[in-house]
Write an enzyme that holds these catalytic residues in place. Structure first.
Site, PDB file in Angstrom:
ATOM      1  N   GLU A 170      11.571 -15.239  -0.023  1.00  0.00           N
ATOM      2  CA  GLU A 170      10.858 -16.223   0.769  1.00  0.00           C
ATOM      3  C   GLU A 170      11.444 -17.583   1.078  1.00  0.00           C
ATOM      4  O   GLU A 170      11.282 -18.100   2.053  1.00  0.00           O
ATOM      5  CB  GLU A 170       9.476 -16.615   0.175  1.00  0.00           C
ATOM      6  CG  GLU A 170       8.573 -15.323   0.208  1.00  0.00           C
ATOM      7  CD  GLU A 170       7.038 -15.769  -0.349  1.00  0.00           C
ATOM      8  OE1 GLU A 170       6.889 -16.858  -0.397  1.00  0.00           O
ATOM      9  OE2 GLU A 170       6.087 -14.739  -0.250  1.00  0.00           O
ATOM     10  N   GLU A 184      -7.313  -8.343  -9.400  1.00  0.00           N
ATOM     11  CA  GLU A 184      -5.835  -9.051  -9.017  1.00  0.00           C
ATOM     12  C   GLU A 184      -5.708 -10.041 -10.164  1.00  0.00           C
ATOM     13  O   GLU A 184      -6.682 -10.680 -10.533  1.00  0.00           O
ATOM     14  CB  GLU A 184      -5.771  -9.879  -7.686  1.00  0.00           C
ATOM     15  CG  GLU A 184      -4.408 -10.277  -7.432  1.00  0.00           C
ATOM     16  CD  GLU A 184      -4.459 -10.982  -6.306  1.00  0.00           C
ATOM     17  OE1 GLU A 184      -3.156 -11.135  -5.493  1.00  0.00           O
ATOM     18  OE2 GLU A 184      -5.444 -11.479  -5.544  1.00  0.00           O
ATOM     19  N   ARG A 187      -2.389 -17.607   7.692  1.00  0.00           N
ATOM     20  CA  ARG A 187      -3.299 -16.822   7.041  1.00  0.00           C
ATOM     21  C   ARG A 187      -4.192 -15.935   7.776  1.00  0.00           C
ATOM     22  O   ARG A 187      -5.257 -16.911   8.131  1.00  0.00           O
ATOM     23  CB  ARG A 187      -3.725 -17.250   5.579  1.00  0.00           C
ATOM     24  CG  ARG A 187      -2.590 -17.548   4.565  1.00  0.00           C
ATOM     25  CD  ARG A 187      -2.192 -16.517   4.270  1.00  0.00           C
ATOM     26  NE  ARG A 187      -1.168 -16.839   3.101  1.00  0.00           N
ATOM     27  CZ  ARG A 187      -0.285 -15.831   2.660  1.00  0.00           C
ATOM     28  NH1 ARG A 187      -0.402 -14.702   3.169  1.00  0.00           N
ATOM     29  NH2 ARG A 187       0.468 -16.287   1.506  1.00  0.00           N
ATOM     30  N   GLU A 192       9.986  -8.156   7.127  1.00  0.00           N
ATOM     31  CA  GLU A 192       9.882  -8.211   8.792  1.00  0.00           C
ATOM     32  C   GLU A 192       8.484  -8.620   9.210  1.00  0.00           C
ATOM     33  O   GLU A 192       8.447  -8.940  10.324  1.00  0.00           O
ATOM     34  CB  GLU A 192      10.310  -6.868   9.555  1.00  0.00           C
ATOM     35  CG  GLU A 192       9.232  -5.515   8.883  1.00  0.00           C
ATOM     36  CD  GLU A 192       9.659  -4.236   9.561  1.00  0.00           C
ATOM     37  OE1 GLU A 192       8.802  -3.386   9.997  1.00  0.00           O
ATOM     38  OE2 GLU A 192      10.925  -3.994   9.857  1.00  0.00           O
ATOM     39  N   GLU A 208      10.522 -12.777  -5.375  1.00  0.00           N
ATOM     40  CA  GLU A 208       9.490 -13.218  -4.461  1.00  0.00           C
ATOM     41  C   GLU A 208      10.098 -14.908  -3.860  1.00  0.00           C
ATOM     42  O   GLU A 208      10.294 -15.146  -2.714  1.00  0.00           O
ATOM     43  CB  GLU A 208       8.237 -13.548  -4.852  1.00  0.00           C
ATOM     44  CG  GLU A 208       7.382 -12.200  -4.531  1.00  0.00           C
ATOM     45  CD  GLU A 208       7.203 -11.576  -3.176  1.00  0.00           C
ATOM     46  OE1 GLU A 208       7.103 -12.379  -2.087  1.00  0.00           O
ATOM     47  OE2 GLU A 208       7.320 -10.223  -3.049  1.00  0.00           O
ATOM     48  N   ARG A 257     -21.688  -1.643  -8.800  1.00  0.00           N
ATOM     49  CA  ARG A 257     -20.485  -2.813  -8.909  1.00  0.00           C
ATOM     50  C   ARG A 257     -19.547  -2.467  -7.557  1.00  0.00           C
ATOM     51  O   ARG A 257     -18.918  -1.282  -7.793  1.00  0.00           O
ATOM     52  CB  ARG A 257     -19.615  -2.793 -10.112  1.00  0.00           C
ATOM     53  CG  ARG A 257     -20.553  -3.252 -11.219  1.00  0.00           C
ATOM     54  CD  ARG A 257     -21.009  -4.759 -11.163  1.00  0.00           C
ATOM     55  NE  ARG A 257     -21.856  -5.257 -12.332  1.00  0.00           N
ATOM     56  CZ  ARG A 257     -23.031  -5.506 -12.441  1.00  0.00           C
ATOM     57  NH1 ARG A 257     -23.669  -5.397 -11.034  1.00  0.00           N
ATOM     58  NH2 ARG A 257     -23.818  -5.812 -13.246  1.00  0.00           N
ATOM     59  N   GLU A 258     -19.334  -3.019  -6.727  1.00  0.00           N
ATOM     60  CA  GLU A 258     -18.263  -2.998  -5.845  1.00  0.00           C
ATOM     61  C   GLU A 258     -17.115  -4.092  -6.126  1.00  0.00           C
ATOM     62  O   GLU A 258     -17.601  -5.176  -6.129  1.00  0.00           O
ATOM     63  CB  GLU A 258     -19.073  -3.216  -4.200  1.00  0.00           C
ATOM     64  CG  GLU A 258     -19.852  -2.107  -3.944  1.00  0.00           C
ATOM     65  CD  GLU A 258     -20.524  -2.430  -2.547  1.00  0.00           C
ATOM     66  OE1 GLU A 258     -21.069  -1.487  -2.238  1.00  0.00           O
ATOM     67  OE2 GLU A 258     -20.619  -3.548  -2.071  1.00  0.00           O
ATOM     68  N   ALA A 276       4.663 -17.049  -2.993  1.00  0.00           N
ATOM     69  CA  ALA A 276       4.222 -16.089  -3.928  1.00  0.00           C
ATOM     70  C   ALA A 276       4.154 -14.629  -3.377  1.00  0.00           C
ATOM     71  O   ALA A 276       4.578 -14.556  -2.048  1.00  0.00           O
ATOM     72  CB  ALA A 276       2.552 -16.723  -3.950  1.00  0.00           C
ATOM     73  N   GLU A 303       6.884 -11.033   7.835  1.00  0.00           N
ATOM     74  CA  GLU A 303       6.442 -12.268   7.199  1.00  0.00           C
ATOM     75  C   GLU A 303       6.794 -13.395   7.955  1.00  0.00           C
ATOM     76  O   GLU A 303       8.099 -13.502   8.304  1.00  0.00           O
ATOM     77  CB  GLU A 303       7.020 -12.111   5.590  1.00  0.00           C
ATOM     78  CG  GLU A 303       6.682 -13.411   5.010  1.00  0.00           C
ATOM     79  CD  GLU A 303       7.062 -12.988   3.513  1.00  0.00           C
ATOM     80  OE1 GLU A 303       6.311 -13.237   2.557  1.00  0.00           O
ATOM     81  OE2 GLU A 303       8.260 -12.380   3.160  1.00  0.00           O
TER      82      GLU A 303
END
Length: 186
Positions: free
Chosen positions: A100, A123, A67, A142, A96, A40-41, A79, A144
């Site tokens: 943002e 995650e 992105r 900085e 956040e 499993r990776e 997010a 973002e």
């Protein structure tokens, strides 16, 4: 057909393949429920949060952000990742949102969890609806860069349905928020 009551895979050996600033890539040998072994990776990644910031008139505060892995600008809700030692998703969501967008929520409603890719990542994203918004100063990291804008919830839902917003966390959180808001009307 064989059935296994216990579907748990047990770690036999674990190896770190890469340790970066965002991702920890692992390669584990596991024992399967039938006694055989396999590999499993996966990516170990700390949790994240996302917020659907809702104005009184039904508009949602959205972001456009480039992105890099996808090579294009995406429309998303605010997010971000939780710090490795952070245990309070609500505090992370408030942080956040403020960083943002400059917004602070008078009310933050937990909408549930979203696991974006359970086959190869640990995650977990915690989703929130933010209401009673007040605005202060935006404090981006900085590295973002993003633009914010307002979009009526009805238009946002239509764009999701029309495949114009492919971001999974945005889709899941907005649909949950819409469901919550519809239930609250009844």
């Amino acid at each position: 057909m064989e059935r296994f009551e216990d579907l748990t895979e047990r770690t036999v050996r674990s190896q770190q393949m890469y340790d970066g600033c965002l991702l920890d890539v692992r390669r584990d040998e596991v024992q399967l429920p039938n006694g055989k072994t396999s590999v499993r990776e996966y990516i170990q990644k700390c949790g994240a949060v996302c917020v659907v910031p809702l104005f009184e008139n039904g508009d949602v505060l959205m972001e456009r952000q480039y992105r890099y892995p996808m090579g294009e600008v995406y429309t998303e809700i605010p997010a971000g990742k939780m710090d490795p030692d952070e245990t309070d998703p609500e505090a992370a969501a408030r942080r956040e949102l403020r960083e943002e967008t400059g917004a602070e929520a008078g009310e933050l409603i937990f909408l549930g969890r979203f696991c974006p890719c359970c086959a190869y990542s640990t995650e977990m994203i915690y989703m929130y609806l933010a209401r009673d918004l007040r605005f202060g100063e935006q404090k981006l990291d900085e590295d973002e860069f993003l633009n914010t804008f307002r979009l009526p919830m009805s238009d946002l839902l239509r764009q999701i349905a029309d495949d114009l917003i492919p971001d999974g966390k945005t889709q899941a959180a907005v649909l949950r928020a819409a469901q919550y808001l519809n239930a609250a009307k009844k």
